[in-house]
Write an enzyme that holds these catalytic residues in place. Structure first.
Site, mmCIF file in Angstrom:
data_model
loop_
_atom_site.group_PDB
_atom_site.id
_atom_site.type_symbol
_atom_site.label_atom_id
_atom_site.label_comp_id
_atom_site.label_asym_id
_atom_site.label_seq_id
_atom_site.Cartn_x
_atom_site.Cartn_y
_atom_site.Cartn_z
ATOM 1 N N LEU A 1 30.678 50.705 41.417
ATOM 2 C CA LEU A 1 31.911 51.125 42.077
ATOM 3 C C LEU A 1 32.813 51.902 41.137
ATOM 4 O O LEU A 1 33.527 52.809 41.545
ATOM 5 C CB LEU A 1 32.677 49.898 42.599
ATOM 6 C CG LEU A 1 32.020 49.098 43.716
ATOM 7 C CD1 LEU A 1 32.812 47.836 43.997
ATOM 8 C CD2 LEU A 1 31.913 49.947 44.972
ATOM 9 N N GLY A 2 32.816 51.540 39.871
ATOM 10 C CA GLY A 2 33.687 52.219 38.917
ATOM 11 C C GLY A 2 33.566 51.602 37.540
ATOM 12 O O GLY A 2 32.892 50.593 37.351
ATOM 13 N N GLY B 1 35.790 50.803 33.739
ATOM 14 C CA GLY B 1 37.026 50.751 32.973
ATOM 15 C C GLY B 1 36.716 50.393 31.539
ATOM 16 O O GLY B 1 35.552 50.206 31.165
ATOM 17 N N LYS C 1 31.971 42.291 38.038
ATOM 18 C CA LYS C 1 32.432 42.997 36.851
ATOM 19 C C LYS C 1 31.546 42.602 35.682
ATOM 20 O O LYS C 1 31.355 41.416 35.410
ATOM 21 C CB LYS C 1 33.890 42.633 36.547
ATOM 22 C CG LYS C 1 34.479 43.370 35.344
ATOM 23 C CD LYS C 1 35.958 43.030 35.201
ATOM 24 C CE LYS C 1 36.583 43.727 33.998
ATOM 25 N NZ LYS C 1 38.029 43.413 33.869
ATOM 26 N N ASP D 1 50.115 42.980 33.041
ATOM 27 C CA ASP D 1 49.543 44.314 33.230
ATOM 28 C C ASP D 1 49.702 44.757 34.688
ATOM 29 O O ASP D 1 48.769 45.284 35.292
ATOM 30 C CB ASP D 1 48.067 44.316 32.828
ATOM 31 C CG ASP D 1 47.517 45.734 32.652
ATOM 32 O OD1 ASP D 1 48.323 46.670 32.442
ATOM 33 O OD2 ASP D 1 46.289 45.905 32.732
#
Length: 216
Positions: free
Chosen positions: A52-53, A55, A75, A181
């Site tokens: 999905l992505g 980081g 993740k 954050d």
């Protein structure tokens, strides 16, 4: 921020993990150039559908929990960060911080494990591989996306969502956690238009931890 891509990814809701599988074992295979090595494999009872992505602290995948037949996001700590105890501890701390929260305003964590864990009852140090955790898949986009497109949010909706964010931060504080954050990419919206807080990678326990907060 990769968390903003954990959206609109429930691919039909079907269980793509057919067959008996191998719980607690990765279905190892060789990736072709440009192909993600985890796509189509199994991590414990999760079937990885695709990335999905990405980081700084992980790659996020769409996946299916075969045991409970539900969509999840997974993740994974990048391979290049393996062998760095401080970063691995931060990754685990992120999962545990979210897992401590029973809040409707926080993305829920379901499971934490190792990508290369072949024998979960007796793992060897050299076959544990990358850390991963499975979490709730939020399907309505992040608040960063409309801002990136230059859209303006109606004041009443903005007010309602910020109240929900405050509720999530209150729940975290009551559980002894400071998020630290909060930003639009870490605020994910459900299909119903509510908001959930994600990414506790910089979270700090209220009882203090000198290894978390330091210069830089």
């Amino acid at each position: 921020a990769f968390q903003s891509t954990v959206i609109d990814t429930d691919r039909g809701g079907s269980d793509t993990g057919s067959g008996s599988g191998t719980t607690g074992r990765r279905s190892a295979r060789t990736s072709a150039p440009g192909e993600d090595r985890l796509e189509g494999t199994h991590l414990d009872h999760f079937h990885v559908e695709g990335p999905l992505g990405r980081g700084g602290m992980g790659v996020v995948y769409a996946a299916r929990d075969r045991s409970l037949d539900r969509a999840v996001a997974i993740k994974v700590l990048p391979d290049e960060l393996l062998g760095q105890p401080e970063l691995e501890a931060r990754f685990i701390r992120e999962a545990r911080a979210q897992a401590r929260l029973a809040s409707a305003r926080v993305v829920h964590i379901y499971h934490i494990g190792h990508v290369g864990q072949v024998r979960p009852e007796e793992p060897a140090p050299d076959d544990r591989g990358s850390l991963y955790f499975a979490m709730e898949r939020v399907d309505g986009g992040s608040l960063e996306e409309p801002l990136t497109r230059g859209e303006r949010m109606e004041p009443e909706r903005a007010r309602r969502l910020m109240v929900q964010v405050a509720e999530g931060l209150r729940d975290a504080q009551r559980a002894g956690i400071i998020h630290r954050d909060i930003k639009p990419s870490n605020l994910l919206c459900t299909k119903d238009g509510d908001v959930k807080i994600a990414d506790f990678g910089l979270a700090k326990p209220l009882d203090g931890d000198a290894q978390i907060t330091r210069e830089g």
